[in-house]
Design an enzyme around this catalytic site. Structure first.
Site, PDB file in Angstrom:
ATOM      1  N   ASN A 166      -3.969   4.600   5.545  1.00 61.04           N
ATOM      2  CA  ASN A 166      -2.959   4.843   4.525  1.00 61.04           C
ATOM      3  C   ASN A 166      -2.777   3.674   3.567  1.00 61.04           C
ATOM      4  OD1 ASN A 166      -0.489   6.283   3.418  1.00 61.04           O
ATOM      5  ND2 ASN A 166       0.454   4.404   4.205  1.00 61.04           N
ATOM      6  N   GLY A 194      -0.602   0.601   6.903  1.00 61.95           N
ATOM      7  CA  GLY A 194       0.429   0.723   5.870  1.00 61.95           C
ATOM      8  C   GLY A 194       1.557   1.617   6.324  1.00 61.95           C
ATOM      9  N   TYR A 222      -7.920   3.053 -10.017  1.00 58.92           N
ATOM     10  CA  TYR A 222      -7.260   3.697  -8.878  1.00 58.92           C
ATOM     11  C   TYR A 222      -7.869   5.065  -8.612  1.00 58.92           C
ATOM     12  CZ  TYR A 222      -3.388   5.720  -6.143  1.00 58.92           C
ATOM     13  OH  TYR A 222      -2.628   6.339  -5.173  1.00 58.92           O
TER      14      TYR A 222
END
Length: 255
Positions: free
Chosen positions: A93, A15, A160
């Protein structure tokens, strides 16, 4: 840290095309590392890739990868090893909130998608890259988690926050497992970091304002704040730090 502290080492940053990932890739390049990045939706700009080459002295490797696909992850790791001669530093990431949803609106497909993009991707890259990390010297794994893993996050961040807390457990378990190889494994837990696609997508302007107002240092974080911490964890100076969760939040949260 010396600008050449990571010379001769290769960093794979997942990422790495935008935001925190791009800042970490640039910081490691400035410290002398050869950098490989993966991306999916955020294609890195040619001018940025040229800057990475200039500061590191080596052409970066940019690979478009679906990070939840094991064949694509395996191929990305293999190509990094073949092109760059190995992997010394892995920065996990890749991550996303996907969408905000409280429990009553959190369907199983969304739950699984959020865990997949945050946990499965970390597992896959680590599983395939760890055998290539050097034993007995300077192997590093750095997982980019979130303050939400400590606090549960804001409204609709249940899945999350669960995933990011899971990253803490993965970090600590893997630190114990890879310790005998002298590979350190640590996590970063950024707080409110401005100028990133994450908050542009998932955080309303008024919520951003409230978040910054709650930070004792009186400002939003910058991707470079996280990148500086990652650069230190990648260095020899952090060689006795492992299994740690480093908070980068301006005093927004203590534990």
């Amino acid at each position: 840290m010396s600008s050449a502290a990571l010379t001769g080492r290769t960093a794979l940053v997942t990422g790495g095309g935008v935001g925190i990932g791009a800042a970490i890739a640039e910081a490691l390049a400035e410290a002398g590392a050869r950098v490989a990045i993966t991306y999916r939706t955020h294609t890195p700009e040619e001018s940025w890739l040229a800057r990475i080459a200039e500061v590191s002295g080596a052409e970066p490797l940019a690979l478009r990868v679906e990070a939840a696909s094991e064949p694509e992850v395996r191929d990305a790791v293999d190509r990094t090893v073949e092109t760059c001669g190995g992997i010394d530093i892995l920065v996990n990431n890749v991550g996303s909130m996907v969408r905000r949803a409280t429990l009553d609106a959190l369907d199983l497909a969304t739950w699984r998608a959020i865990l997949e993009v945050n946990l499965d991707t970390m597992y896959l890259f680590t599983h395939h890259a760890a055998p290539h990390l050097p034993t007995g010297s300077h192997g590093r794994i750095i997982n980019v988690a979130s303050l939400a893993g400590h606090t549960g996050g804001g409204p609709g961040a249940l899945a999350y926050a669960t995933a990011k807390a899971g990253m803490f457990g993965f970090t600590r378990g893997l630190a114990a497992e890879l310790g005998p190889r002298q590979i350190t494994v640590n996590a970063l837990a950024p707080g409110f970091i401005g100028a990133t696609p994450f908050h542009e997508t998932f955080t309303a302007p008024e919520a951003r304002q409230r978040a910054v107002g709650a930070i004792p240092l009186g400002r939003a974080g910058d991707p470079a704040d996280v990148a500086d911490a990652a650069r230190w964890l990648a260095s020899d100076g952090a060689g006795f730090v492992t299994g740690a969760v480093i908070d980068v939040n301006g005093g927004q949260y203590f534990h």
